[in-house]
Motif scaffolding. Structure first.
Motif, PDB file in Angstrom:
ATOM      1  N   VAL A   1      49.660  44.271  46.284  1.00  0.00           N
ATOM      2  CA  VAL A   1      49.027  44.240  44.960  1.00  0.00           C
ATOM      3  C   VAL A   1      47.954  45.313  44.882  1.00  0.00           C
ATOM      4  O   VAL A   1      47.868  46.073  43.909  1.00  0.00           O
ATOM      5  CB  VAL A   1      48.437  42.841  44.667  1.00  0.00           C
ATOM      6  N   LEU A   2      47.153  45.420  45.924  1.00  0.00           N
ATOM      7  CA  LEU A   2      46.103  46.431  45.965  1.00  0.00           C
ATOM      8  C   LEU A   2      46.711  47.832  45.892  1.00  0.00           C
ATOM      9  O   LEU A   2      46.240  48.684  45.127  1.00  0.00           O
ATOM     10  CB  LEU A   2      45.267  46.276  47.243  1.00  0.00           C
ATOM     11  N   GLU A   3      47.757  48.071  46.660  1.00  0.00           N
ATOM     12  CA  GLU A   3      48.411  49.389  46.640  1.00  0.00           C
ATOM     13  C   GLU A   3      48.974  49.710  45.262  1.00  0.00           C
ATOM     14  O   GLU A   3      48.914  50.853  44.806  1.00  0.00           O
ATOM     15  CB  GLU A   3      49.516  49.443  47.696  1.00  0.00           C
ATOM     16  N   TYR A   4      49.522  48.710  44.586  1.00  0.00           N
ATOM     17  CA  TYR A   4      50.072  48.915  43.246  1.00  0.00           C
ATOM     18  C   TYR A   4      48.996  49.477  42.314  1.00  0.00           C
ATOM     19  O   TYR A   4      49.234  50.444  41.588  1.00  0.00           O
ATOM     20  CB  TYR A   4      50.630  47.594  42.696  1.00  0.00           C
ATOM     21  N   PHE A   5      47.819  48.854  42.311  1.00  0.00           N
ATOM     22  CA  PHE A   5      46.750  49.312  41.432  1.00  0.00           C
ATOM     23  C   PHE A   5      46.147  50.632  41.904  1.00  0.00           C
ATOM     24  O   PHE A   5      45.798  51.495  41.092  1.00  0.00           O
ATOM     25  CB  PHE A   5      45.666  48.238  41.292  1.00  0.00           C
TER      26      PHE A   5
ATOM     27  N   PRO B   1      42.339  56.946  40.287  1.00  0.00           N
ATOM     28  CA  PRO B   1      41.000  56.411  39.996  1.00  0.00           C
ATOM     29  C   PRO B   1      41.035  55.428  38.816  1.00  0.00           C
ATOM     30  O   PRO B   1      41.855  55.559  37.912  1.00  0.00           O
ATOM     31  CB  PRO B   1      40.186  57.656  39.630  1.00  0.00           C
ATOM     32  N   GLY B   2      40.142  54.474  38.863  1.00  0.00           N
ATOM     33  CA  GLY B   2      40.101  53.455  37.819  1.00  0.00           C
ATOM     34  C   GLY B   2      40.886  52.210  38.184  1.00  0.00           C
ATOM     35  O   GLY B   2      41.094  51.341  37.336  1.00  0.00           O
ATOM     36  N   TRP B   3      41.318  52.112  39.433  1.00  0.00           N
ATOM     37  CA  TRP B   3      42.144  50.970  39.827  1.00  0.00           C
ATOM     38  C   TRP B   3      41.379  49.646  39.709  1.00  0.00           C
ATOM     39  O   TRP B   3      41.975  48.627  39.378  1.00  0.00           O
ATOM     40  CB  TRP B   3      42.714  51.153  41.245  1.00  0.00           C
ATOM     41  N   GLN B   4      40.072  49.668  39.939  1.00  0.00           N
ATOM     42  CA  GLN B   4      39.297  48.430  39.807  1.00  0.00           C
ATOM     43  C   GLN B   4      39.254  47.980  38.347  1.00  0.00           C
ATOM     44  O   GLN B   4      39.355  46.780  38.051  1.00  0.00           O
ATOM     45  CB  GLN B   4      37.881  48.629  40.347  1.00  0.00           C
ATOM     46  N   ASP B   5      39.137  48.935  37.430  1.00  0.00           N
ATOM     47  CA  ASP B   5      39.152  48.595  36.003  1.00  0.00           C
ATOM     48  C   ASP B   5      40.510  48.034  35.602  1.00  0.00           C
ATOM     49  O   ASP B   5      40.589  47.128  34.766  1.00  0.00           O
ATOM     50  CB  ASP B   5      38.819  49.826  35.154  1.00  0.00           C
TER      51      ASP B   5
END
Length: 79
Positions: A54-58, A63-67
């Motif tokens: 899931v983390l790799e997907y985002f 950049p902006g994966w946390q958003d």
């Protein structure tokens, strides 16, 4: 001047005093002020365990994966 004789205590006097004492101890305590409402747009740092895929997907989106994770969680929460 002499003082008037003391009136003997009656059951009604004792009851009145007891009721007054009870009322004093059982009066409603003032409520605490309400908790402040969350301010929109303010973010809070948290630690979150999510699956690696899931983390790799985002993160693959750059950049902006946390958003993007935040947006997906908002959507899942119905907000």
């Amino acid at each position: 001047m002499s003082q008037p004789p003391r009136r003997p205590r009656t059951l009604a006097d004792a009851r009145t005093e007891a009721e007054a004492a009870f009322k004093k101890t059982t009066t409603k305590v003032a409520e605490l002020p309400p908790k402040p409402v969350a301010i929109p747009g303010v973010k809070e740092m948290v630690s979150l365990r999510i699956d690696q895929d899931v983390l790799e997907y985002f993160q693959d989106g750059g950049p902006g994966w946390q958003d993007r994770i935040n947006e997906a969680l908002r959507k899942a929460a119905g907000k």
